[in-house]
Design an enzyme around this catalytic site. Sequence first.
Site, PDB file in Angstrom:
ATOM      1  N   ARG A  30       0.878  -1.175   0.000  1.00 33.40           N
ATOM      2  CA  ARG A  30       0.000   0.000   0.000  1.00 33.40           C
ATOM      3  C   ARG A  30       0.909   1.215   0.000  1.00 33.40           C
ATOM      4  O   ARG A  30       1.748   1.370   0.882  1.00 33.40           O
ATOM      5  CB  ARG A  30      -0.907  -0.018   1.225  1.00 33.40           C
ATOM      6  CG  ARG A  30      -1.713   1.267   1.487  1.00 33.40           C
ATOM      7  CD  ARG A  30      -2.663   1.585   0.372  1.00 33.40           C
ATOM      8  NE  ARG A  30      -3.673   2.568   0.769  1.00 33.40           N
ATOM      9  CZ  ARG A  30      -3.500   3.893   0.740  1.00 33.40           C
ATOM     10  NH1 ARG A  30      -2.333   4.405   0.355  1.00 33.40           N
ATOM     11  NH2 ARG A  30      -4.483   4.701   1.100  1.00 33.40           N
TER      12      ARG A  30
ATOM     13  N   GLU B 279     -10.970   5.550  -4.910  1.00 29.45           N
ATOM     14  CA  GLU B 279     -11.407   4.162  -4.927  1.00 29.45           C
ATOM     15  C   GLU B 279     -11.819   3.770  -6.349  1.00 29.45           C
ATOM     16  O   GLU B 279     -12.199   4.616  -7.154  1.00 29.45           O
ATOM     17  CB  GLU B 279     -12.584   3.961  -3.971  1.00 29.45           C
ATOM     18  CG  GLU B 279     -12.242   4.181  -2.502  1.00 29.45           C
ATOM     19  CD  GLU B 279     -11.242   3.162  -1.991  1.00 29.45           C
ATOM     20  OE1 GLU B 279     -11.450   1.960  -2.226  1.00 29.45           O
ATOM     21  OE2 GLU B 279     -10.263   3.565  -1.349  1.00 29.45           O
TER      22      GLU B 279
ATOM     23  N   ARG C 137      -0.553  -5.551   4.815  1.00 28.42           N
ATOM     24  CA  ARG C 137       0.092  -4.911   3.675  1.00 28.42           C
ATOM     25  C   ARG C 137       1.316  -4.119   4.128  1.00 28.42           C
ATOM     26  O   ARG C 137       1.318  -3.517   5.214  1.00 28.42           O
ATOM     27  CB  ARG C 137      -0.878  -3.966   2.968  1.00 28.42           C
ATOM     28  CG  ARG C 137      -2.136  -4.636   2.453  1.00 28.42           C
ATOM     29  CD  ARG C 137      -3.097  -3.633   1.830  1.00 28.42           C
ATOM     30  NE  ARG C 137      -3.507  -2.616   2.785  1.00 28.42           N
ATOM     31  CZ  ARG C 137      -4.374  -1.643   2.505  1.00 28.42           C
ATOM     32  NH1 ARG C 137      -4.910  -1.561   1.295  1.00 28.42           N
ATOM     33  NH2 ARG C 137      -4.704  -0.761   3.436  1.00 28.42           N
TER      34      ARG C 137
END
Length: 202
Positions: free
Chosen positions: A58, A66, A102
């Site tokens: 990330r 998004e 992540r």
Amino acid sequence: MPRNSARILNAIVCGVAVAAGSSFLSGLPAHAAPATVVSVGDGDTLRVRQNGKTLTVRLACIDAPESSQEPHGAQASQALKALVPIGSGVDLRIKTTDRYGRSIAEISRQGRHINQDLVASGAAFVYWQYIKGCDRQTYGRLETEARLDRQGVWSRGGGITRPWDYRRERHNSNTTRGSSLADQAAKNDADFASLLIQHTGR
């Protein structure tokens, strides 16, 4: 491809610097670790292969629209794919690991700072809530310049809905919908029980 998408990708691929008087954006420290891009998800998430392991990364310091924030979500993903094609080598500076497992990292490729490039082109916002440990001054300057030039997410006055606000609104909407469904189910159960009592005479 929509004109706005083409403009974003052209600016990135051609290496046009948004910051006046500059050429390449600042790279990462020498201790950044090399990796190979395996896949690109949305505008701030990718998977890489490093030391025989596959990591989900990330991008730190930024927040891209998004996927469902059309057309900007798709534009952000396209921008990241143009900067770090599958199979390309990148350098990671991992800051931490989030609750989803992540790796939160800043990345560079061929001397370009990818996180900052995405902000400079208007493909992503600075994630001010999580700016600690990032170059606040540089990120802020690049975002201001993108806003003034009406790049990408800044193409409309004030910019599009911020991704973090968008996620919160969707979460609240889903929570409300879930509560309504639960209330309706409870009401249906109560109605059924009432009918059953009337039928049995109890």
